[in-house]
Structure formats: structure tokens, C-alpha cells
Design a protein around this motif. Structure first.
Motif, PDB file in Angstrom:
ATOM      1  N   LEU A 258     -28.859  46.966  99.431  1.00 61.38           N
ATOM      2  CA  LEU A 258     -29.868  47.452 100.572  1.00 61.38           C
ATOM      3  C   LEU A 258     -29.491  48.729 101.143  1.00 61.38           C
ATOM      4  N   GLU A 259     -28.265  48.925 101.419  1.00 59.88           N
ATOM      5  CA  GLU A 259     -27.688  50.418 101.973  1.00 59.88           C
ATOM      6  C   GLU A 259     -28.092  51.409 101.072  1.00 59.88           C
ATOM      7  N   ASP A 260     -27.995  51.222  99.777  1.00 59.40           N
ATOM      8  CA  ASP A 260     -27.974  52.137  98.707  1.00 59.40           C
ATOM      9  C   ASP A 260     -29.605  52.606  98.673  1.00 59.40           C
ATOM     10  N   GLU A 261     -30.155  51.565  98.720  1.00 57.55           N
ATOM     11  CA  GLU A 261     -31.950  51.783  98.833  1.00 57.55           C
ATOM     12  C   GLU A 261     -32.275  52.369  99.949  1.00 57.55           C
ATOM     13  N   LEU A 262     -32.048  52.059 101.265  1.00 57.52           N
ATOM     14  CA  LEU A 262     -32.403  52.588 102.291  1.00 57.52           C
ATOM     15  C   LEU A 262     -31.820  54.154 102.460  1.00 57.52           C
TER      16      LEU A 262
END
Length: 304
Positions: free
Chosen positions: A39-43
Motif C-alpha cells: 500500500l505504501e508503494d502504491e501511495l
């Protein structure tokens, strides 16, 4: 991004470690870590700062959490309404500050409507959560109050949250003590005369709140002895055992189970409370919402 990832983030944010969150969610720690990292990579930013001392929210993470809570709340409302095994039942929900008349109105609606199958809910909770519940439509109606000290901020929040406030009554300020308290026979009293006794106040603490969200009068008074409680029964027990007091609207009824042992004494200092109900602007109340408002309006006739 999916709802499972968001729920993982919220659980980790309220836990002391990834391991604790994994235990609560009944999933493996590597699974949670991988999901949040994805999720952090996507955000494009870190939600959590990871050190050898543990994890903590980043500034961006704190902002994300505030939106994530709202997203999950909305999802759970949809899930409960359309997916759960109770989706065929009548529904109605109220959120309220700590007022026994709001509970009485709620039970009266159930008695009079007597639906065959229903899932009704009443949330006796913090001021900000009452506002949030009605804004998100978790509850159709909310019971709220404000004094002169916090009237401005409350009206600002009503506008910000797109809520409509309808006043029901304006109540003078009272001190509640247990029936065997040495001052229970007084007709009136000053706040200075209560200095030697602990004041028990409802705990409104959260990440965003301050004294402006209190539901009691005299919010800016410097009480020398203060005990915070987040449960009405606990509050009554403390008042009875320690000879303490709380501040309220003086609305005591003989048939209230919890408040039955309390005595109200008029407070000489004036800081009246305006009590009313809120609804979401533009929303249409269900038949139960309309019936509940009708019950509330009876108290406007009696106490207004």
C-alpha cells in the motif's frame, strides 16, 4: 488499495507492534507487513516509521489515518446494510451525548412501532463521534449540547460537517451529588463550595478533541480535583464512593435506573446548556427517524 489493507493499517496504528496487530487480526505478521508495504508503494509515501524501537505514524500517515477511518466506517455501514445476515430487518440508529431523555425517546419509539424484525442501535458516546456518526449516516439523528464557552466552535463544526441543528431546550446548570452527600439538601450552591470534592467529568479525549467539545457547562473552569470517566455507571459509582459530583442539566427522573440515587442542586454560576438534535443536511429521515424526533419534541414542550 483495498479495504483489507486499510483495516490492517488502522489496526497497526492502534497497536504497539506489527506482531500485536497480527495477533488481533489472526493473520501472520509477514502478511500484514507485506500488505502495508504494498500500500505504501502504491501511495508513494510511508505510513509508518519503522525503527528498532518499534513503529510510529509519519505525518503523512496520520493524515491518511483520518481519511481511512471514515472510509472504513462507510464501508461497514454498506456491508451491514446490504451484505450481513440481518439485511432484511428494519434499521434505525441514534448517537447521543449522555442524556437519559434521548434513551427514553429511543425506547418509546421501539415500544410504539414494535416492528417484527429489526436491528436498532443507540450509541452513547463522545461529542466528536456523535458529529461523525451523523455526518457518515451511521446514525440518522444525534443528540448534542453546547454552552456559551463552546457555542462558536460547535456551530462551526455543524457547518463543516454539513449538519442541521434543531434546539430542543435551554437548561440551567446543576451539580449532581449522591443522595447521602452532606450537601444533598441544599437548594443552590456555588462552584467554589465544591472545591474540596472531586468533579467527575466525561472523558472526551481523542486525537483531535479539546475542552471545547465537552458536553458539560463551565468547560473553562479550573477544577482543583478532577476525575475523567467514559461510562455513566462508573461515574455514578465514583460519585457515590468518593462524595464527588458532576455537572449537568438537572434532568433527573425517578424511573432512571442509573441516576436514581442522584440529587440535583442548582448551581449559582450561570452557564446554560442548549440541547438539541442534529441531522445530516439534505437527508430524509426514515419513519423511525421521524418518530424519534416526535418523541424528542415532547421534551421541548416539557423543558423548553
Amino acid at each position: 488499495m483495498n479495504i483489507v489493507q486499510i483495516k490492517y493499517v488502522l489496526e497497526v496504528a492502534t497497536s504497539s507492534s506489527m506482531r500485536e496487530a497480527a495477533s488481533k487480526l489472526y493473520v501472520s505478521q509477514p502478511a500484514i507487513s507485506a500488505s502495508i508495504k504494498e500500500l505504501e508503494d502504491e501511495l508513494g509515501f510511508l505510513i509508518f516509521e519503522r525503527t528498532n524501537k518499534g513503529i510510529s505514524l509519519t505525518d503523512a500517515g496520520r493524515e491518511f489515518i483520518s481519511y481511512a477511518k471514515k472510509a472504513v466506517a462507510q464501508y461497514e455501514i454498506l456491508e451491514d446494510r446490504y451484505i450481513s445476515k440481518d439485511s432484511d430487518k428494519e434499521r434505525f440508529s441514534v448517537s447521543t451525548q449522555h442524556y437519559n431523555f434521548s434513551i427514553k425517546a429511543f425506547t418509546d419509539v421501539i415500544k410504539k412501532s414494535n416492528p417484527e424484525k429489526f436491528v436498532f442501535a443507540i450509541h452513547e458516546t463522545k461529542t466528536r463521534e456523535v458529529l461523525e456518526d451523523v455526518r457518515s449516516l451511521k446514525s440518522e439523528v444525534g443528540i448534542i449540547s453546547f454552552s456559551g464557552a463552546n457555542e462558536g466552535i460547535m456551530k462551526k463544526l455543524f457547518k463543516e460537517y454539513q449538519l442541521e441543528f434543531t434546539p430542543l431546550m435551554r437548561r440551567e446548570t446543576y451539580v449532581y451529588v449522591w443522595k447521602d452527600h452532606e450537601l444533598a439538601g441544599r437548594k443552590s450552591i456555588s462552584i467554589e463550595e465544591m472545591r474540596d470534592y472531586p468533579c467527575v467529568s466525561f472523558d472526551q479525549t481523542d486525537d483531535n478533541s479539546n475542552f471545547y467539545l465537552t458536553e458539560e457547562a463551565l468547560a473553562d473552569y479550573d477544577f482543583p480535583k478532577m476525575i475523567k470517566s467514559d461510562d455513566r455507571a462508573t461515574t455514578m459509582e465514583i460519585i457515590a464512593e468518593l462524595g464527588g459530583y458532576s455537572i449537568g442539566s438537572g434532568m433527573l427522573t425517578g424511573d432512571d435506573v442509573i441516576l436514581g440515587g442522584m440529587v440535583a442542586i442548582k448551581l449559582e454560576e450561570e452557564d446554560p446548556l442548549t440541547i438539541g438534535y442534529i441531522t445530516r443536511k439534505g437527508s430524509v429521515l426514515s419513519s423511525y427517524g421521524e418518530a424519534y424526533v416526535e418523541e424528542l419534541l415532547k421534551y421541548k414542550e416539557i423543558c423548553g
